[in-house]
Design an enzyme around this catalytic site. Structure first.
Site, short mmCIF file in Angstrom:
data_model
loop_
_atom_site.label_atom_id
_atom_site.label_comp_id
_atom_site.label_asym_id
_atom_site.label_seq_id
_atom_site.Cartn_x
_atom_site.Cartn_y
_atom_site.Cartn_z
N ASN A 279 -2.13 -8.15 8.51
CA ASN A 279 -3.03 -8.07 7.36
C ASN A 279 -2.85 -9.27 6.43
O ASN A 279 -3.82 -9.72 5.81
CB ASN A 279 -2.84 -6.74 6.61
CG ASN A 279 -1.61 -6.71 5.74
OD1 ASN A 279 -1.64 -7.15 4.61
ND2 ASN A 279 -0.51 -6.19 6.28
N GLU B 82 0.79 -1.73 16.21
CA GLU B 82 -0.18 -0.67 15.90
C GLU B 82 -1.16 -0.48 17.05
O GLU B 82 -1.51 0.66 17.41
CB GLU B 82 -0.94 -0.99 14.61
CG GLU B 82 -1.94 0.12 14.25
CD GLU B 82 -2.81 -0.21 13.05
OE1 GLU B 82 -3.94 0.30 13.00
OE2 GLU B 82 -2.36 -0.96 12.16
N CYS C 116 0.85 -1.19 0.00
CA CYS C 116 0.00 0.00 0.00
C CYS C 116 0.89 1.25 0.00
O CYS C 116 2.10 1.17 0.22
CB CYS C 116 -0.91 0.00 1.22
SG CYS C 116 -0.02 0.05 2.78
N CYS D 223 -8.54 0.61 7.00
CA CYS D 223 -8.08 1.39 5.85
C CYS D 223 -8.59 0.82 4.53
O CYS D 223 -8.87 -0.38 4.41
CB CYS D 223 -6.56 1.49 5.85
SG CYS D 223 -5.69 -0.02 5.43
N HIS E 297 6.25 -5.34 8.59
CA HIS E 297 6.40 -6.75 8.93
C HIS E 297 6.66 -7.58 7.68
O HIS E 297 5.82 -8.34 7.21
CB HIS E 297 5.15 -7.25 9.67
CG HIS E 297 5.05 -6.73 11.06
ND1 HIS E 297 3.85 -6.52 11.71
CD2 HIS E 297 6.01 -6.36 11.94
CE1 HIS E 297 4.08 -6.05 12.92
NE2 HIS E 297 5.38 -5.95 13.09
N HIS F 227 -0.04 -6.17 19.36
CA HIS F 227 0.45 -5.75 18.05
C HIS F 227 0.94 -4.32 18.13
O HIS F 227 0.37 -3.48 18.85
CB HIS F 227 -0.68 -5.87 17.02
CG HIS F 227 -0.24 -5.62 15.61
ND1 HIS F 227 -0.06 -4.35 15.10
CD2 HIS F 227 0.07 -6.48 14.60
CE1 HIS F 227 0.33 -4.44 13.85
NE2 HIS F 227 0.41 -5.72 13.50
N SER G 117 2.97 -10.43 9.76
CA SER G 117 2.07 -9.42 9.19
C SER G 117 0.61 -9.75 9.50
O SER G 117 0.08 -10.76 9.02
CB SER G 117 2.28 -9.34 7.68
OG SER G 117 1.23 -8.61 7.06
N HIS H 91 3.57 1.56 11.56
CA HIS H 91 2.44 1.19 12.41
C HIS H 91 2.09 2.27 13.43
O HIS H 91 1.06 2.17 14.10
CB HIS H 91 2.76 -0.10 13.17
CG HIS H 91 3.09 -1.25 12.27
ND1 HIS H 91 4.38 -1.65 12.01
CD2 HIS H 91 2.30 -2.08 11.54
CE1 HIS H 91 4.37 -2.69 11.18
NE2 HIS H 91 3.12 -2.96 10.87
#
Length: 293
Positions: free
Chosen positions: A218, A123, A12, A188, A39, A121, A216, A71
């Site tokens: 995501n 974030e 992204c 997002c 990550h 995590h 990761s 993050h």
């Protein structure tokens, strides 16, 4: 064997910008990143090869400038780094910043903060460290443990599936029907696009390969989304992780990737898949000739 790419996959803009910022900064002065910038081990190996240091805590930094990862980080963590005399450079994804601002507004307006995300995590730590009474939830079992409040303000880790977010907000409202529950959707757009594209891909394929870092979030969520629609899903970090036997009898193989996966890594995985497909085609043709004889 056909190879199909997801309509949306891979890096992204937030990740690309963070990497570019780190590389540019390192050209001019020594740089330490506070944790993994993203990550993905390929990205991190490249950054280390450029002389960029990586430490977990600001106190361990031996450069004048430190960088916050894509993050994000709490005001508390950044303040501690500045108190050590360090120059703090932020590579925080703009969409993570949106989540920080949304949570701050909810708290300022009197809502009890709830963050939907994975406890621990990076974030989620960044989102929650400035709020001593924040609740972190990831499943309905976590909702069951919450105590009653008159008002709940909810945001989500940016890489959470939007379906899970909606499900948990519904569960929160069901558990506390008298409470005001306000959700600010902070998942997002790149995550939503990749999740939806992955689902559409999995429905069309016999096997799906998901490329991304082992840590990761995501990427793991993409794996879970694909497994809901395709029984044969494999998470790899590089082309070297592919096993040819995964693709026996496969007519269509899907390819998708997490938001921190470099384009080159995706291309290498696809090239290996196409080589496997070519071998399978040759073997099939030979079998057909043998049976015809």
């Amino acid at each position: 064997m056909k190879i199909l790419r997801a309509e949306h996959l891979g890096m992204c803009f937030g990740v690309r910008d963070a990497i570019a910022l780190a590389v540019d900064q390192a050209r001019h002065a020594p740089l330490t990143i506070l944790g993994d910038l993203v990550h993905n081990r390929t990205v991190m190996a490249d950054l280390r090869a450029r002389g960029i240091r990586v430490v977990r805590h600001a106190a361990a930094a031996d450069t004048a400038t430190v960088m916050v990862t894509a993050h994000g980080a709490s005001d508390k963590a950044k303040g501690e780094a500045r108190a050590l005399g360090l120059n703090v450079l932020e590579a925080t994804c703009p969409l993570v910043r949106v989540a920080h601002r949304a949570l701050a507004r909810l708290v300022a307006e009197g809502f009890h903060p709830v963050v939907i995300g994975k406890r621990g995590h990076v974030e989620v730590r960044g989102l929650t460290e400035d709020y001593p009474e924040v609740d972190i939830v990831l499943g309905e079992e976590d909702i069951a443990l919450l105590r009653e409040r008159p008002r709940f303000g909810v945001v989500a880790q940016t890489t959470q599936p939007i379906g899970r977010v909606q499900q948990l907000v519904t569960a929160l409202r069901r558990r506390f029907p008298a409470a005001e529950v306000r959700l600010v959707d902070t998942v997002c757009q790149p995550t939503k696009q990749r999740q939806q594209a992955a689902v559409e891909l999995a429905r069309r394929c016999d096997v799906v390969v998901v490329v991304g870092g082992a840590e990761s979030n995501n990427t793991r969520e993409l794996v879970a989304a694909c497994r809901a629609h395709c029984p044969r899903v494999h998470h790899v970090q590089t082309a070297a992780d592919l096993c040819e036997e995964w693709f026996f009898t496969a007519g269509a193989v899907g390819l998708t990737a997490g938001t921190s996966t470099p384009d080159g890594v995706i291309d290498e995985v696809e090239a290996r898949l196409r080589a496997i497909a070519a071998r399978h085609t040759t073997v099939t043709a030979r079998d057909a000739e043998r049976f015809a004889a």
